[in-house]
Design a protein around this motif. Structure first.
Motif, mmCIF file in Angstrom:
data_model
loop_
_atom_site.group_PDB
_atom_site.id
_atom_site.type_symbol
_atom_site.label_atom_id
_atom_site.label_comp_id
_atom_site.label_asym_id
_atom_site.label_seq_id
_atom_site.Cartn_x
_atom_site.Cartn_y
_atom_site.Cartn_z
ATOM 1 N N LEU A 112 0.930 -1.335 -0.072
ATOM 2 C CA LEU A 112 0.186 0.011 -0.009
ATOM 3 C C LEU A 112 0.884 1.221 0.029
ATOM 4 C CD1 LEU A 112 -2.670 -0.982 2.565
ATOM 5 C CD2 LEU A 112 -3.145 -0.673 0.157
ATOM 6 N N ARG A 113 1.895 1.276 0.743
ATOM 7 C CA ARG A 113 2.850 2.368 0.770
ATOM 8 C C ARG A 113 3.571 2.506 -0.467
ATOM 9 N NH1 ARG A 113 8.196 2.556 2.867
ATOM 10 N NH2 ARG A 113 8.272 0.217 1.778
ATOM 11 N N ASP A 114 4.001 1.423 -1.148
ATOM 12 C CA ASP A 114 4.767 1.732 -2.390
ATOM 13 C C ASP A 114 3.822 2.082 -3.603
ATOM 14 O OD1 ASP A 114 6.957 0.696 -1.151
ATOM 15 O OD2 ASP A 114 6.949 -1.287 -1.963
ATOM 16 N N ALA A 115 2.389 1.787 -3.288
ATOM 17 C CA ALA A 115 1.493 2.084 -4.442
ATOM 18 C C ALA A 115 0.852 3.703 -4.299
ATOM 19 C CB ALA A 115 0.416 1.112 -4.325
ATOM 20 N N GLY A 116 1.240 4.056 -3.004
ATOM 21 C CA GLY A 116 1.096 5.592 -2.726
ATOM 22 C C GLY A 116 -0.694 5.591 -2.235
ATOM 23 N N ILE A 117 -1.059 4.554 -1.802
ATOM 24 C CA ILE A 117 -2.574 4.440 -1.079
ATOM 25 C C ILE A 117 -2.597 4.888 0.147
ATOM 26 C CG2 ILE A 117 -4.474 2.774 -1.224
ATOM 27 C CD1 ILE A 117 -3.570 1.131 -3.477
ATOM 28 N N VAL A 118 -3.355 5.795 0.512
ATOM 29 C CA VAL A 118 -3.623 6.186 1.797
ATOM 30 C C VAL A 118 -4.749 5.779 2.282
ATOM 31 C CG1 VAL A 118 -3.455 8.130 3.477
ATOM 32 C CG2 VAL A 118 -1.826 8.073 1.526
ATOM 33 N N LEU A 119 -5.137 5.010 3.269
ATOM 34 C CA LEU A 119 -6.332 4.585 3.544
ATOM 35 C C LEU A 119 -7.089 5.665 4.700
ATOM 36 C CD1 LEU A 119 -5.113 0.774 4.574
ATOM 37 C CD2 LEU A 119 -6.208 1.592 2.454
ATOM 38 N N PRO A 120 -8.625 5.554 4.619
ATOM 39 C CA PRO A 120 -9.330 6.465 5.486
ATOM 40 C C PRO A 120 -9.253 6.060 6.867
ATOM 41 C CG PRO A 120 -10.803 4.965 4.384
ATOM 42 C CD PRO A 120 -9.352 4.590 3.729
ATOM 43 N N PHE A 121 -8.260 5.140 7.184
ATOM 44 C CA PHE A 121 -8.223 4.728 8.720
ATOM 45 C C PHE A 121 -6.693 4.450 8.740
ATOM 46 C CE2 PHE A 121 -10.164 1.341 6.055
ATOM 47 C CZ PHE A 121 -9.245 0.539 5.976
ATOM 48 N N ALA A 122 -6.307 4.257 10.034
ATOM 49 C CA ALA A 122 -4.949 3.808 10.217
ATOM 50 C C ALA A 122 -4.720 2.086 10.100
ATOM 51 C CB ALA A 122 -4.417 4.330 11.744
ATOM 52 N N LEU A 123 -3.440 2.062 9.641
ATOM 53 C CA LEU A 123 -3.120 0.681 9.354
ATOM 54 C C LEU A 123 -2.249 0.093 10.287
ATOM 55 C CD1 LEU A 123 -3.491 -1.940 7.891
ATOM 56 C CD2 LEU A 123 -1.736 -1.440 6.384
ATOM 57 N N GLU A 124 -2.440 -0.790 11.238
ATOM 58 C CA GLU A 124 -1.570 -1.469 12.034
ATOM 59 C C GLU A 124 -1.324 -2.798 11.722
ATOM 60 O OE1 GLU A 124 -2.322 -0.807 16.202
ATOM 61 O OE2 GLU A 124 -3.091 1.280 15.917
ATOM 62 N N VAL A 125 -0.039 -3.585 12.222
ATOM 63 C CA VAL A 125 0.060 -4.799 12.129
ATOM 64 C C VAL A 125 0.785 -5.023 13.453
ATOM 65 C CG1 VAL A 125 1.807 -6.533 11.219
ATOM 66 C CG2 VAL A 125 0.931 -4.586 9.738
ATOM 67 N N VAL A 126 0.491 -6.175 14.085
ATOM 68 C CA VAL A 126 0.964 -6.689 15.293
ATOM 69 C C VAL A 126 1.598 -7.987 15.189
ATOM 70 C CG1 VAL A 126 0.244 -7.160 17.738
ATOM 71 C CG2 VAL A 126 -0.483 -5.343 16.425
ATOM 72 N N ALA A 127 2.655 -8.208 15.917
ATOM 73 C CA ALA A 127 3.303 -9.688 16.098
ATOM 74 C C ALA A 127 3.067 -10.105 17.571
ATOM 75 C CB ALA A 127 4.541 -9.983 15.439
ATOM 76 N N PHE A 128 2.030 -10.885 17.771
ATOM 77 C CA PHE A 128 2.067 -11.246 19.232
ATOM 78 C C PHE A 128 3.189 -12.319 19.545
ATOM 79 C CE2 PHE A 128 -2.601 -10.072 18.149
ATOM 80 C CZ PHE A 128 -2.602 -8.892 18.940
ATOM 81 N N GLY A 129 3.428 -12.294 20.811
ATOM 82 C CA GLY A 129 4.343 -13.279 21.341
ATOM 83 C C GLY A 129 3.866 -14.511 22.156
ATOM 84 N N ASP A 130 2.836 -14.715 22.551
ATOM 85 C CA ASP A 130 2.343 -15.858 23.465
ATOM 86 C C ASP A 130 1.098 -16.487 23.028
ATOM 87 O OD1 ASP A 130 2.783 -17.406 25.614
ATOM 88 O OD2 ASP A 130 1.483 -15.915 26.801
ATOM 89 N N GLU A 131 1.048 -16.598 21.710
ATOM 90 C CA GLU A 131 -0.075 -17.494 21.327
ATOM 91 C C GLU A 131 -0.091 -19.012 21.660
ATOM 92 O OE1 GLU A 131 -2.991 -19.325 18.208
ATOM 93 O OE2 GLU A 131 -0.847 -19.504 18.428
ATOM 94 N N GLU A 132 0.920 -19.606 21.351
ATOM 95 C CA GLU A 132 0.978 -20.940 21.615
ATOM 96 C C GLU A 132 0.998 -21.468 23.113
ATOM 97 O OE1 GLU A 132 0.597 -22.853 19.252
ATOM 98 O OE2 GLU A 132 1.510 -21.910 17.377
ATOM 99 N N ASN A 133 1.212 -20.462 24.114
ATOM 100 C CA ASN A 133 1.286 -20.586 25.324
ATOM 101 C C ASN A 133 1.869 -22.024 25.846
ATOM 102 O OD1 ASN A 133 -2.045 -19.869 24.474
ATOM 103 N ND2 ASN A 133 -0.430 -18.508 25.507
ATOM 104 N N VAL A 134 3.166 -22.318 25.216
ATOM 105 C CA VAL A 134 3.965 -23.478 25.195
ATOM 106 C C VAL A 134 4.911 -23.477 26.734
ATOM 107 C CG1 VAL A 134 5.799 -24.924 24.474
ATOM 108 C CG2 VAL A 134 3.925 -24.023 23.017
ATOM 109 N N ARG A 135 5.441 -22.199 26.877
ATOM 110 C CA ARG A 135 6.398 -22.000 27.883
ATOM 111 C C ARG A 135 5.734 -22.033 29.294
ATOM 112 N NH1 ARG A 135 11.279 -17.530 28.469
ATOM 113 N NH2 ARG A 135 11.930 -18.278 30.720
#
Length: 419
Positions: A112-135
């Motif tokens: 989206l950034r490279d295409a110059g597309i600005v959205l009418p809302f913010a865009l967030e990306v999140v990488a969570f760290g404790d989904e598997e709950n193994v440890r």
């Protein structure tokens, strides 16, 4: 507008290159093991933060160990559409579980950034760290922090080495006292989208690259401790034994039968540890875990009642004691119908010959927790034979590209609705 976006083939190639970079970080050489708050998790978080910044996101590693990135919309401070998944793995896990969704979000933001597309809302990306709950004996703790559902008691949880979660978080570079402040205000996140391999065989059987998740199954986990009486393997007669392992083995088979007797229920014993664990000693105690799931909350309650009754009967008959301690439970979570339709529109707008197949998720995901904060939806991606949580986990570059293209078209569909 969409002609400026990369093709599915290009996106797939980018995804596999990014996954190769991310999956260098492991706690076990020769395997992909990346547990919450481990050294490999820290390395992966730093790599992900860098990838987000390259994609045009302002990024940081938060107090709980998740990586958050944001690109403002047409006006700074607007509510966000969040794309998320996780970068922790099970022990000796697969390359795509969780990781694909994070890479998909980063590559969508970059496109989206490279295409110059600005959205009418913010865009967030999140990488969570404790989904598997193994440890640690936690349940989706990092996404719970963002959803405002953080349990302070979870900081006292300990791993198998006795390390307290709060201490591990400090060593990681996190801040136990800062977790509560991660909670997002209602309305600040307008939608949560997650791309994830199916971890099941349905899409492959139907020859479909992607599918739309309708709901995430209810699930419950518990620890069982069976206490009998240790004794010499050669001198204690069979009739006088209180063998904790033999009793546990019968309970394992009972769980299998109980789950099979209930429609769409599944039950698993994933860890079992006898004590003292010596060849020539009758086991005096055993600890094991149970995990049972169903798309119906009512069915899950019936399964749990059956488990408690049957385990108690086995323990009494064999002269041992049994303690069942639940440590994680989640009700079935329906996915937002409006976002399901947005995914369907995204699938249609790819121009590929894809159907918007709907299917439930038997596995738990961070989307379960995020649905407490905002509307949430998931896009499943076909993976080979449905194998997951295994080094044999596999998928095609083509399918990864299709999924990211669908994600992009879905974001554009949501933007059109704002216009």
């Amino acid at each position: 507008m969409t002609q400026m976006l990369p093709s599915a083939a290009v996106l797939g190639a980018r995804a596999f290159a990014a996954l190769q970079g991310l999956n260098r970080f492991t706690d076990e050489p020769g395997k992909l093991t990346r547990l919450y708050l481990s050294p490999a998790h820290r390395q992966a978080a730093e790599w992900t933060k860098g990838a987000m910044e390259v994609a045009g996101l302002t990024a940081f590693i938060d107090a709980a160990g998740s990586v958050q990135g944001r690109r403002e919309g047409a006006t700074p401070g607007l509510p966000a559409v969040m794309i998320g998944s996780h970068i922790d793995t099970v022990r000796d896990g697969g390359r795509f579980d969780g990781n694909l969704g994070v890479v998909a979000g980063v590559l969508a933001a970059q496109a989206l950034r490279d295409a110059g597309i600005v959205l009418p809302f913010a865009l967030e990306v999140v990488a969570f760290g404790d989904e598997e709950n193994v440890r640690f004996p936690t349940h989706l703790s990092t996404s719970s922090a963002l959803a405002g559902d953080h349990d302070p008691a979870s900081l006292e949880a300990r791993d198998s080495d006795g390390t307290r979660l709060a201490d591990a978080l400090v060593a990681f570079g996190g801040d136990p006292a800062g977790i509560a402040r991660l909670a997002r205000k209602p309305g600040s996140v307008k939608a949560y989208l997650e791309v994830h391999i199916e971890q099941g065989p349905v899409l492959e059987a139907q020859n479909e690259a992607v599918g739309i998740v309708t709901a995430i199954n209810a699930q419950s986990r518990a620890r069982i401790r069976v206490t009998g009486e240790a004794g010499h393997a050669g001198t204690v007669p069979m009739s006088l034994r209180k063998d904790a392992l033999a009793a546990s083995a019968e309970m394992v088979l009972a769980l299998e039968a109980i789950a099979a007797a209930h429609d769409q229920a599944v039950g698993t014993v994933g860890a079992l540890r006898p004590e003292p664990g010596a060849t020539n000693v009758v086991p005096g105690a055993v600890e094991f875990t149970i995990d049972f799931r169903s798309p119906s909350n009512e069915t899950l309650a019936l399964v749990e009642a059956d488990i408690r009754a049957r385990f108690a009967e086995i323990a009494a008959r064999r002269g041992v004691t049994m303690a069942l301690t639940p440590y994680a439970k989640a009700e079935a979570v329906p996915m937002d119908e409006g976002l399901q339709e947005a995914f369907a529109a995204g699938i249609a707008r790819t121009g590929a010959n894809l159907s918007a197949r709907r299917l439930p998720s038997g596995a738990g995901h961070d989307a379960m927790t995020m649905a407490k904060l905002c509307p949430a939806a998931m896009l499943f991606v076909r993976n080979e034979k449905g194998i997951s949580h295994s080094p044999l986990e596999n998928m095609t570059e083509a399918d990864a590209g299709i999924a990211i293209r669908v994600l992009l078209e879905t974001l554009l569909d949501l933007a059109r609705r704002e216009a």
